[in-house]
Design an enzyme around this catalytic site. Structure first.
Site, PDB file in Angstrom:
ATOM      1  N   LYS A  47     -11.290  76.034  14.685  1.00 49.56           N
ATOM      2  CA  LYS A  47     -12.113  77.219  14.954  1.00 49.56           C
ATOM      3  C   LYS A  47     -11.916  77.717  16.378  1.00 49.56           C
ATOM      4  O   LYS A  47     -12.278  78.857  16.689  1.00 49.56           O
ATOM      5  CB  LYS A  47     -13.586  76.937  14.670  1.00 49.56           C
ATOM      6  CG  LYS A  47     -13.870  76.868  13.183  1.00 49.56           C
ATOM      7  CD  LYS A  47     -15.340  76.690  12.888  1.00 49.56           C
ATOM      8  CE  LYS A  47     -15.606  76.711  11.388  1.00 49.56           C
ATOM      9  NZ  LYS A  47     -17.029  76.485  11.088  1.00 49.56           N
TER      10      LYS A  47
ATOM     11  N   HIS B  41     -10.515  69.422   4.464  1.00 49.27           N
ATOM     12  CA  HIS B  41     -11.953  69.255   4.249  1.00 49.27           C
ATOM     13  C   HIS B  41     -12.602  70.436   3.516  1.00 49.27           C
ATOM     14  O   HIS B  41     -13.763  70.347   3.139  1.00 49.27           O
ATOM     15  CB  HIS B  41     -12.686  68.955   5.572  1.00 49.27           C
ATOM     16  CG  HIS B  41     -12.773  70.110   6.529  1.00 49.27           C
ATOM     17  ND1 HIS B  41     -11.746  70.437   7.390  1.00 49.27           N
ATOM     18  CD2 HIS B  41     -13.760  71.004   6.760  1.00 49.27           C
ATOM     19  CE1 HIS B  41     -12.101  71.484   8.104  1.00 49.27           C
ATOM     20  NE2 HIS B  41     -13.325  71.853   7.743  1.00 49.27           N
ATOM     21  N   HIS B  42     -11.849  71.518   3.260  1.00 52.29           N
ATOM     22  CA  HIS B  42     -12.369  72.639   2.476  1.00 52.29           C
ATOM     23  C   HIS B  42     -11.707  72.754   1.106  1.00 52.29           C
ATOM     24  O   HIS B  42     -11.902  73.757   0.404  1.00 52.29           O
ATOM     25  CB  HIS B  42     -12.244  73.959   3.231  1.00 52.29           C
ATOM     26  CG  HIS B  42     -13.297  74.146   4.271  1.00 52.29           C
ATOM     27  ND1 HIS B  42     -14.627  74.303   3.950  1.00 52.29           N
ATOM     28  CD2 HIS B  42     -13.227  74.174   5.631  1.00 52.29           C
ATOM     29  CE1 HIS B  42     -15.327  74.429   5.072  1.00 52.29           C
ATOM     30  NE2 HIS B  42     -14.512  74.351   6.094  1.00 52.29           N
TER      31      HIS B  42
ATOM     32  N   HIS C 263      -8.871  78.107   9.690  1.00 51.10           N
ATOM     33  CA  HIS C 263      -9.182  77.083  10.694  1.00 51.10           C
ATOM     34  C   HIS C 263      -8.687  75.676  10.338  1.00 51.10           C
ATOM     35  O   HIS C 263      -8.288  74.940  11.246  1.00 51.10           O
ATOM     36  CB  HIS C 263     -10.667  77.096  11.089  1.00 51.10           C
ATOM     37  CG  HIS C 263     -11.587  76.377  10.173  1.00 51.10           C
ATOM     38  ND1 HIS C 263     -12.216  77.001   9.115  1.00 51.10           N
ATOM     39  CD2 HIS C 263     -11.996  75.080  10.150  1.00 51.10           C
ATOM     40  CE1 HIS C 263     -12.973  76.110   8.483  1.00 51.10           C
ATOM     41  NE2 HIS C 263     -12.854  74.947   9.092  1.00 51.10           N
TER      42      HIS C 263
ATOM     43  N   HIS D 206     -12.914  67.896  12.636  1.00 52.82           N
ATOM     44  CA  HIS D 206     -12.636  68.665  11.421  1.00 52.82           C
ATOM     45  C   HIS D 206     -12.613  70.174  11.636  1.00 52.82           C
ATOM     46  O   HIS D 206     -11.875  70.871  10.959  1.00 52.82           O
ATOM     47  CB  HIS D 206     -13.611  68.276  10.292  1.00 52.82           C
ATOM     48  CG  HIS D 206     -14.965  68.882  10.398  1.00 52.82           C
ATOM     49  ND1 HIS D 206     -15.929  68.397  11.260  1.00 52.82           N
ATOM     50  CD2 HIS D 206     -15.522  69.946   9.757  1.00 52.82           C
ATOM     51  CE1 HIS D 206     -17.018  69.136  11.132  1.00 52.82           C
ATOM     52  NE2 HIS D 206     -16.804  70.072  10.233  1.00 52.82           N
ATOM     53  N   ASP D 207     -13.384  70.699  12.564  1.00 51.04           N
ATOM     54  CA  ASP D 207     -13.437  72.149  12.802  1.00 51.04           C
ATOM     55  C   ASP D 207     -12.721  72.572  14.077  1.00 51.04           C
ATOM     56  O   ASP D 207     -12.914  73.705  14.537  1.00 51.04           O
ATOM     57  CB  ASP D 207     -14.897  72.616  12.878  1.00 51.04           C
ATOM     58  CG  ASP D 207     -15.495  72.912  11.509  1.00 51.04           C
ATOM     59  OD1 ASP D 207     -14.736  73.036  10.526  1.00 51.04           O
ATOM     60  OD2 ASP D 207     -16.732  73.021  11.428  1.00 51.04           O
TER      61      ASP D 207
ATOM     62  N   ASP E  46     -19.621  67.753   5.357  1.00 54.71           N
ATOM     63  CA  ASP E  46     -19.587  69.067   5.997  1.00 54.71           C
ATOM     64  C   ASP E  46     -20.491  70.048   5.261  1.00 54.71           C
ATOM     65  O   ASP E  46     -21.255  70.799   5.882  1.00 54.71           O
ATOM     66  CB  ASP E  46     -18.147  69.575   6.023  1.00 54.71           C
ATOM     67  CG  ASP E  46     -17.987  70.903   6.734  1.00 54.71           C
ATOM     68  OD1 ASP E  46     -18.585  71.093   7.804  1.00 54.71           O
ATOM     69  OD2 ASP E  46     -17.243  71.753   6.218  1.00 54.71           O
TER      70      ASP E  46
END
Length: 176
Positions: free
Chosen positions: A53, A105-106, A78, A49-50, A134
């Site tokens: 970054k 996811h954000h 990201h 998911h990240d 998260d």
């Protein structure tokens, strides 16, 4: 898993974050009744998911103080960077199901999230599940700029955010 571990190795403060988010996401998915194949895809998506970054400058990603508005805007890139990375990994048909969770996811259930301001059930399933997982891990983990909060406080924030920040069904499943 290798890509997720590479990201964790880059940022000592989030080491283990991707693995924990994957574990929490699978717990929520299992409680929601997802089949084993979907749970496996959810786990892989949450592990990554990240991954976007990797494309964020260290001076921002590893900053110990509060981010400026401009720095936060860069951090908000990201999910799209991660989706772009995964869309270039071959075989594409293996990566395609992982992208919606990584990209969304954000997003917030009330439409105030990013990158696209999606609302409610317009947010892909994995994005709605991973958002809860998260957030919980981010709140309870130490970061360069703050200590992790107590579990009880994080759970109360998730309770308060049901239906606004998070999908109320998945937030409730996590709380249970």
């Amino acid at each position: 898993t290798t890509l997720a571990l590479a990201l964790d190795a880059r940022d000592q403060y989030t080491a283990g974050h991707s693995v924990r988010v994957a574990e929490y996401s699978v717990l929520i998915g299992r409680e929601a009744g997802l089949c084993e194949a979907s749970l496996d895809t959810l786990r892989k998506s949450a592990l990554l998911h990240d991954i976007g970054k990797i494309g964020i400058r260290d001076s921002i990603l590893l900053k110990e103080g509060r981010l400026t508005h401009e720095e936060f805007e860069e951090i908000k890139r990201h999910p799209v960077i991660g989706a772009g990375i995964l869309s270039n990994v071959q075989p594409g048909e293996m990566m395609e199901p992982l992208i919606p969770g990584v990209k969304y996811h954000h997003e917030r259930y009330d439409g105030m999230g990013y990158p696209d301001g999606l609302m409610g059930d317009d947010i892909p399933l994995f994005g709605r599940i991973m958002a809860v997982a998260d957030a919980y891990d981010a709140m309870t983990s130490d970061r360069p700029y703050r200590r992790g909060m107590p579990v009880e406080k994080a759970l109360s924030i998730i309770e308060e955010g049901k239906g606004t920040q998070w999908d109320p069904e998945f937030a409730e499943l996590f709380l249970n």
